[in-house]
Design a protein around this motif. Sequence first.
Motif, PDB file in Angstrom:
ATOM      1  N   LEU A   1       0.802  -1.235   0.120  1.00 36.49           N
ATOM      2  CA  LEU A   1      -0.070   0.231  -0.009  1.00 36.49           C
ATOM      3  C   LEU A   1       0.906   1.208  -0.177  1.00 36.49           C
ATOM      4  N   GLY A   2       0.732   2.154  -0.805  1.00 33.62           N
ATOM      5  CA  GLY A   2       1.607   3.427  -0.986  1.00 33.62           C
ATOM      6  C   GLY A   2       2.695   2.932  -1.933  1.00 33.62           C
ATOM      7  N   ALA A   3       2.405   2.266  -3.097  1.00 29.64           N
ATOM      8  CA  ALA A   3       3.311   1.893  -3.931  1.00 29.64           C
ATOM      9  C   ALA A   3       4.168   3.005  -4.853  1.00 29.64           C
ATOM     10  N   THR A   4       3.212   4.128  -4.826  1.00 28.73           N
ATOM     11  CA  THR A   4       3.903   5.153  -5.718  1.00 28.73           C
ATOM     12  C   THR A   4       4.653   6.197  -5.144  1.00 28.73           C
ATOM     13  N   GLY A   5       4.698   6.088  -3.782  1.00 25.88           N
ATOM     14  CA  GLY A   5       5.439   7.019  -2.786  1.00 25.88           C
ATOM     15  C   GLY A   5       6.757   6.754  -2.929  1.00 25.88           C
TER      16      GLY A   5
ATOM     17  N   GLU B   1      10.521   2.044  -3.743  1.00 24.65           N
ATOM     18  CA  GLU B   1      11.835   1.343  -3.707  1.00 24.65           C
ATOM     19  C   GLU B   1      11.250  -0.066  -3.317  1.00 24.65           C
ATOM     20  N   VAL B   2      10.188  -0.187  -2.463  1.00 24.61           N
ATOM     21  CA  VAL B   2      10.017  -1.658  -1.890  1.00 24.61           C
ATOM     22  C   VAL B   2       9.472  -2.258  -2.967  1.00 24.61           C
ATOM     23  N   VAL B   3       8.507  -1.773  -3.707  1.00 27.07           N
ATOM     24  CA  VAL B   3       8.231  -2.755  -4.956  1.00 27.07           C
ATOM     25  C   VAL B   3       8.983  -2.954  -5.954  1.00 27.07           C
ATOM     26  N   ASP B   4      10.060  -2.262  -6.061  1.00 27.32           N
ATOM     27  CA  ASP B   4      11.249  -2.433  -6.985  1.00 27.32           C
ATOM     28  C   ASP B   4      12.000  -3.683  -6.601  1.00 27.32           C
ATOM     29  N   ARG B   5      12.409  -3.537  -5.384  1.00 25.80           N
ATOM     30  CA  ARG B   5      12.962  -4.952  -4.631  1.00 25.80           C
ATOM     31  C   ARG B   5      12.212  -6.247  -4.690  1.00 25.80           C
ATOM     32  N   LEU B   6      10.945  -6.017  -4.364  1.00 26.92           N
ATOM     33  CA  LEU B   6      10.146  -7.193  -4.571  1.00 26.92           C
ATOM     34  C   LEU B   6      10.089  -7.906  -5.763  1.00 26.92           C
ATOM     35  N   LEU B   7       9.967  -7.165  -6.784  1.00 27.61           N
ATOM     36  CA  LEU B   7       9.838  -7.611  -8.092  1.00 27.61           C
ATOM     37  C   LEU B   7      11.128  -8.160  -8.742  1.00 27.61           C
ATOM     38  N   HIS B   8      12.164  -7.837  -8.049  1.00 30.73           N
ATOM     39  CA  HIS B   8      13.466  -8.561  -8.114  1.00 30.73           C
ATOM     40  C   HIS B   8      13.997  -9.563  -7.347  1.00 30.73           C
ATOM     41  N   ASP B   9      13.115  -9.845  -6.183  1.00 28.09           N
ATOM     42  CA  ASP B   9      13.542 -10.634  -4.934  1.00 28.09           C
ATOM     43  C   ASP B   9      13.138 -12.066  -5.471  1.00 28.09           C
ATOM     44  N   PRO B  10      13.844 -12.984  -5.581  1.00 28.75           N
ATOM     45  CA  PRO B  10      13.551 -14.213  -5.994  1.00 28.75           C
ATOM     46  C   PRO B  10      12.544 -15.126  -5.069  1.00 28.75           C
TER      47      PRO B  10
ATOM     48  N   CYS C   1       3.128  -1.529   4.230  1.00 31.75           N
ATOM     49  CA  CYS C   1       2.389  -0.313   4.276  1.00 31.75           C
ATOM     50  C   CYS C   1       3.296   0.913   4.229  1.00 31.75           C
ATOM     51  N   CYS C   2       3.105   1.513   3.090  1.00 30.88           N
ATOM     52  CA  CYS C   2       3.912   2.767   2.947  1.00 30.88           C
ATOM     53  C   CYS C   2       2.926   3.863   2.862  1.00 30.88           C
ATOM     54  N   LEU C   3       2.073   3.912   3.165  1.00 34.06           N
ATOM     55  CA  LEU C   3       1.216   4.909   3.231  1.00 34.06           C
ATOM     56  C   LEU C   3       1.637   6.218   4.049  1.00 34.06           C
ATOM     57  N   GLY C   4       1.201   7.186   3.417  1.00 36.53           N
ATOM     58  CA  GLY C   4       1.704   8.580   4.391  1.00 36.53           C
ATOM     59  C   GLY C   4       1.496   9.869   3.674  1.00 36.53           C
ATOM     60  N   THR C   5       1.059  10.733   4.208  1.00 36.85           N
ATOM     61  CA  THR C   5       0.890  12.125   3.762  1.00 36.85           C
ATOM     62  C   THR C   5       1.535  13.285   4.496  1.00 36.85           C
ATOM     63  N   THR C   6       1.297  14.521   4.146  1.00 36.71           N
ATOM     64  CA  THR C   6       1.656  15.665   5.094  1.00 36.71           C
ATOM     65  C   THR C   6       0.367  16.415   5.298  1.00 36.71           C
TER      66      THR C   6
END
Length: 220
Positions: free
Chosen positions: A10-14, A19-28, A77-82
Amino acid sequence: MSDNNSAIVLGATGLVGREVVDRLLHDPRYTEVTCLVRRPLPASLFHDPQGKLNPVVIDFDQLQEYQGYFSVNHVYCCLGTTLKQAGSKAAFRRVDFEYVHVAAQLTRAQRCDSFVWISSVGADASSSNFYLRVKGELENAIMRMPQLPHASAVRPSLLLGKREESRGLESLGQSLAPLFGPLLQGRLKKYRPVSASEVADKMITLQRFTGNGENLGVSV
């Protein structure tokens, strides 16, 4: 260690979420990565050579209706705002407390292996600072949640990285970080600026993989 894990982000575009999504996509160890997002992801945002990515557009105000997507091993969960972005304290709390708290509840309901979210250095439910108080209240609410033993919060200070949107004071802090960061030593070291990539790495190491079953119910 299992190499057949699934994850939801959650919060994949933040800043950290990307960074989390990119790592998971390349994590075997991962075979599927589901991203709950407000709007369709640009095709160029992630490199997904193995076709693991599953973006799902949802209404976060109705997050509880998407419980089925939480049938995964790990929840990030990477959700967050200001306050400025949210426009009011109530809107800020809705994102930084309510959405994350509901995500933790859905994680528990689906009996996922573990749940990791982003808090903040200085989070304290008794703080006079609204931002830190909300973060502290959320930590207390999640850590005390029954039947959610494998939950962890990362507590970064100023996040370093390139954001899509401009955050004035944060941009100034990033430019000054190389100067004042090394000066923070000892007990002040936790206030050093940290890169989004470091936070992403920490979140992944905190997840509970098969064969690594330590109870992670502490803030980091």
